[in-house]
Design a protein around this motif. Structure first.
Motif, PDB file in Angstrom:
ATOM      1  N   ARG A 121     -42.379 -40.465  54.364  1.00  0.00           N
ATOM      2  CA  ARG A 121     -43.106 -39.476  55.297  1.00  0.00           C
ATOM      3  C   ARG A 121     -43.309 -39.951  56.623  1.00  0.00           C
ATOM      4  O   ARG A 121     -43.327 -39.148  57.406  1.00  0.00           O
ATOM      5  CB  ARG A 121     -44.473 -39.623  54.448  1.00  0.00           C
ATOM      6  N   GLU A 122     -43.332 -41.121  56.838  1.00  0.00           N
ATOM      7  CA  GLU A 122     -43.443 -41.629  58.040  1.00  0.00           C
ATOM      8  C   GLU A 122     -42.094 -41.138  58.877  1.00  0.00           C
ATOM      9  O   GLU A 122     -42.528 -40.995  60.144  1.00  0.00           O
ATOM     10  CB  GLU A 122     -43.793 -43.287  58.069  1.00  0.00           C
ATOM     11  N   LEU A 123     -40.931 -41.532  58.432  1.00  0.00           N
ATOM     12  CA  LEU A 123     -39.931 -40.973  59.219  1.00  0.00           C
ATOM     13  C   LEU A 123     -39.659 -39.546  59.380  1.00  0.00           C
ATOM     14  O   LEU A 123     -39.363 -39.069  60.347  1.00  0.00           O
ATOM     15  CB  LEU A 123     -38.704 -41.418  58.245  1.00  0.00           C
ATOM     16  N   GLU A 124     -40.108 -38.841  58.336  1.00  0.00           N
ATOM     17  CA  GLU A 124     -40.267 -37.268  58.539  1.00  0.00           C
ATOM     18  C   GLU A 124     -41.307 -37.134  59.731  1.00  0.00           C
ATOM     19  O   GLU A 124     -41.044 -36.040  60.540  1.00  0.00           O
ATOM     20  CB  GLU A 124     -40.821 -36.780  57.153  1.00  0.00           C
ATOM     21  N   THR A 125     -42.373 -37.570  59.846  1.00  0.00           N
ATOM     22  CA  THR A 125     -43.271 -37.473  60.869  1.00  0.00           C
ATOM     23  C   THR A 125     -42.640 -37.763  62.140  1.00  0.00           C
ATOM     24  O   THR A 125     -43.025 -37.045  63.174  1.00  0.00           O
ATOM     25  CB  THR A 125     -44.895 -37.940  60.484  1.00  0.00           C
ATOM     26  N   ALA A 126     -42.161 -39.093  62.233  1.00  0.00           N
ATOM     27  CA  ALA A 126     -41.511 -39.369  63.436  1.00  0.00           C
ATOM     28  C   ALA A 126     -40.404 -38.178  64.011  1.00  0.00           C
ATOM     29  O   ALA A 126     -40.311 -38.388  65.007  1.00  0.00           O
ATOM     30  CB  ALA A 126     -40.733 -40.501  63.178  1.00  0.00           C
ATOM     31  N   MET A 127     -39.927 -37.515  63.205  1.00  0.00           N
ATOM     32  CA  MET A 127     -39.059 -36.373  63.704  1.00  0.00           C
ATOM     33  C   MET A 127     -39.595 -35.200  64.109  1.00  0.00           C
ATOM     34  O   MET A 127     -38.913 -34.613  64.730  1.00  0.00           O
ATOM     35  CB  MET A 127     -38.016 -36.148  62.514  1.00  0.00           C
ATOM     36  N   ASP A 128     -40.859 -35.109  64.221  1.00  0.00           N
ATOM     37  CA  ASP A 128     -41.618 -33.812  64.677  1.00  0.00           C
ATOM     38  C   ASP A 128     -41.550 -33.792  66.045  1.00  0.00           C
ATOM     39  O   ASP A 128     -41.133 -32.583  66.506  1.00  0.00           O
ATOM     40  CB  ASP A 128     -42.901 -34.034  64.431  1.00  0.00           C
ATOM     41  N   SER A 129     -41.238 -34.798  66.895  1.00  0.00           N
ATOM     42  CA  SER A 129     -40.848 -34.457  68.324  1.00  0.00           C
ATOM     43  C   SER A 129     -39.584 -34.942  68.723  1.00  0.00           C
ATOM     44  O   SER A 129     -39.154 -34.651  69.764  1.00  0.00           O
ATOM     45  CB  SER A 129     -41.774 -35.677  69.186  1.00  0.00           C
ATOM     46  N   CYS A 130     -38.611 -34.841  67.607  1.00  0.00           N
ATOM     47  CA  CYS A 130     -36.997 -35.078  68.040  1.00  0.00           C
ATOM     48  C   CYS A 130     -36.545 -33.761  68.467  1.00  0.00           C
ATOM     49  O   CYS A 130     -36.790 -32.642  67.920  1.00  0.00           O
ATOM     50  CB  CYS A 130     -36.402 -35.409  66.681  1.00  0.00           C
ATOM     51  N   ASN A 131     -35.666 -34.004  69.336  1.00  0.00           N
ATOM     52  CA  ASN A 131     -35.181 -32.874  70.295  1.00  0.00           C
ATOM     53  C   ASN A 131     -33.543 -32.302  69.519  1.00  0.00           C
ATOM     54  O   ASN A 131     -33.372 -32.599  68.596  1.00  0.00           O
ATOM     55  CB  ASN A 131     -34.797 -32.753  71.762  1.00  0.00           C
ATOM     56  N   ILE A 132     -32.823 -32.005  70.682  1.00  0.00           N
ATOM     57  CA  ILE A 132     -31.285 -31.685  70.298  1.00  0.00           C
ATOM     58  C   ILE A 132     -30.494 -32.918  69.701  1.00  0.00           C
ATOM     59  O   ILE A 132     -29.647 -32.671  69.045  1.00  0.00           O
ATOM     60  CB  ILE A 132     -30.586 -30.996  71.426  1.00  0.00           C
ATOM     61  N   ILE A 133     -31.009 -34.196  70.064  1.00  0.00           N
ATOM     62  CA  ILE A 133     -30.147 -35.235  69.541  1.00  0.00           C
ATOM     63  C   ILE A 133     -30.313 -35.399  67.948  1.00  0.00           C
ATOM     64  O   ILE A 133     -29.847 -36.095  67.272  1.00  0.00           O
ATOM     65  CB  ILE A 133     -30.520 -36.621  70.086  1.00  0.00           C
ATOM     66  N   CYS A 134     -31.279 -34.880  67.345  1.00  0.00           N
ATOM     67  CA  CYS A 134     -31.748 -34.770  66.071  1.00  0.00           C
ATOM     68  C   CYS A 134     -31.128 -33.769  65.121  1.00  0.00           C
ATOM     69  O   CYS A 134     -31.407 -33.563  64.085  1.00  0.00           O
ATOM     70  CB  CYS A 134     -33.180 -34.740  65.922  1.00  0.00           C
ATOM     71  N   GLN A 135     -30.250 -33.038  65.725  1.00  0.00           N
ATOM     72  CA  GLN A 135     -29.483 -32.011  65.054  1.00  0.00           C
ATOM     73  C   GLN A 135     -27.841 -32.719  64.628  1.00  0.00           C
ATOM     74  O   GLN A 135     -27.367 -33.220  65.417  1.00  0.00           O
ATOM     75  CB  GLN A 135     -29.413 -30.738  65.923  1.00  0.00           C
ATOM     76  N   PHE A 136     -27.330 -32.087  63.599  1.00  0.00           N
ATOM     77  CA  PHE A 136     -26.148 -32.555  62.907  1.00  0.00           C
ATOM     78  C   PHE A 136     -25.054 -31.368  63.655  1.00  0.00           C
ATOM     79  O   PHE A 136     -25.441 -30.350  63.441  1.00  0.00           O
ATOM     80  CB  PHE A 136     -25.852 -32.619  61.888  1.00  0.00           C
ATOM     81  N   PRO A 137     -23.889 -31.869  63.714  1.00  0.00           N
ATOM     82  CA  PRO A 137     -22.870 -30.534  64.062  1.00  0.00           C
ATOM     83  C   PRO A 137     -22.040 -30.061  63.047  1.00  0.00           C
ATOM     84  O   PRO A 137     -21.693 -29.111  63.034  1.00  0.00           O
ATOM     85  CB  PRO A 137     -21.733 -31.448  64.893  1.00  0.00           C
ATOM     86  N   GLU A 138     -22.783 -30.636  61.799  1.00  0.00           N
ATOM     87  CA  GLU A 138     -22.069 -29.958  60.717  1.00  0.00           C
ATOM     88  C   GLU A 138     -23.209 -30.051  59.557  1.00  0.00           C
ATOM     89  O   GLU A 138     -24.034 -30.754  59.616  1.00  0.00           O
ATOM     90  CB  GLU A 138     -20.788 -30.634  60.256  1.00  0.00           C
ATOM     91  N   ASP A 139     -23.266 -29.206  58.499  1.00  0.00           N
ATOM     92  CA  ASP A 139     -23.990 -29.297  57.370  1.00  0.00           C
ATOM     93  C   ASP A 139     -23.878 -30.515  56.508  1.00  0.00           C
ATOM     94  O   ASP A 139     -22.619 -30.960  56.217  1.00  0.00           O
ATOM     95  CB  ASP A 139     -23.681 -28.069  56.310  1.00  0.00           C
ATOM     96  N   ILE A 140     -25.131 -31.128  56.198  1.00  0.00           N
ATOM     97  CA  ILE A 140     -24.934 -32.273  55.181  1.00  0.00           C
ATOM     98  C   ILE A 140     -25.538 -31.584  53.920  1.00  0.00           C
ATOM     99  O   ILE A 140     -26.732 -31.340  54.006  1.00  0.00           O
ATOM    100  CB  ILE A 140     -25.820 -33.516  55.881  1.00  0.00           C
ATOM    101  N   MET A 141     -24.976 -32.017  53.026  1.00  0.00           N
ATOM    102  CA  MET A 141     -25.469 -31.378  51.637  1.00  0.00           C
ATOM    103  C   MET A 141     -26.367 -32.621  50.910  1.00  0.00           C
ATOM    104  O   MET A 141     -26.160 -33.858  51.033  1.00  0.00           O
ATOM    105  CB  MET A 141     -24.315 -31.193  50.947  1.00  0.00           C
ATOM    106  N   VAL A 142     -27.489 -32.342  50.353  1.00  0.00           N
ATOM    107  CA  VAL A 142     -28.702 -33.008  49.855  1.00  0.00           C
ATOM    108  C   VAL A 142     -29.051 -32.472  48.518  1.00  0.00           C
ATOM    109  O   VAL A 142     -28.694 -30.934  48.378  1.00  0.00           O
ATOM    110  CB  VAL A 142     -29.765 -33.278  50.844  1.00  0.00           C
TER     111      VAL A 142
END
Length: 180
Positions: A42-63
């Motif tokens: 949850r803490e990592l998820e919350t830390a990603m709230d302010s993440c910008n373009i560097i937080c996107q993947f160039p391809e789909d990741i399957m989960v």
């Protein structure tokens, strides 16, 4: 250096080395262990709230898909539940090294390495409950979901821990009459 010099060096090293005692492992069925992993996710998820373009993947990741109907889940045999959880853990285990290639930011890389460590610990927890054998006897293929951001990846991981993994661990511990 002669034999006496070597012995002197070894004795100095051995005297200066402190014995380290490890804390005993918490019981696998201890609810606080799983809660700790959920809290960190949850803490990592919350830390990603302010993440910008560097937080996107160039391809789909399957989960793994984390939508869960508890009534239907409870109707599944333990081996089917274990197989679905195992398949999800395998997907997360494969996803994290793939996304590491997309990271240039040191702080983000640290967070991804932390989640990778947590996933390996959850796999160890799963194996310590002897669920891997049950998972392999059932040929259940779990549904998957494509993600393209760290925020979504961590959100799915958090939901996976809170849902399917927690329900399975609690059920196995209840069946084994271990305290949860």
């Amino acid at each position: 250096m002669g034999v006496t010099g070597l012995l002197t060096l070894l004795s100095m090293l051995l005297v200066s080395v402190k014995l380290v005692t490890c804390a005993p492992y918490k019981p696998v069925c201890d609810k606080t262990v799983l809660d700790m992993f959920i809290k960190e996710a949850r803490e990592l998820e919350t830390a990603m709230d302010s993440c910008n373009i560097i937080c996107q993947f160039p391809e789909d990741i399957m989960v793994p898909e984390t939508k869960l109907n508890v009534g239907e889940w409870n109707k599944l045999q333990t081996s089917q539940q274990a197989a679905e959880v195992w398949n999800g853990l395998v997907l997360f285990t494969k996803a994290v090294p793939r996304i590491t290639d997309f990271i240039s930011d040191a702080s983000l890389k640290f967070q991804v390495e932390k989640i990778h460590s947590d996933i390996r610990s959850v796999v160890h927890l799963f194996k310590s409950l002897n669920l891997q054998d049950e998972a392999q006897t059932s040929q259940t293929e779990g549904k998957t979901l494509p993600v393209r951001t760290f925020k979504k990846l961590f959100s799915v991981y958090t939901n996976f821990l809170r849902g399917k993994l927690r329900l399975l661990v609690m059920a196995v511990c209840r069946e084994a009459s271990l305290p949860t």
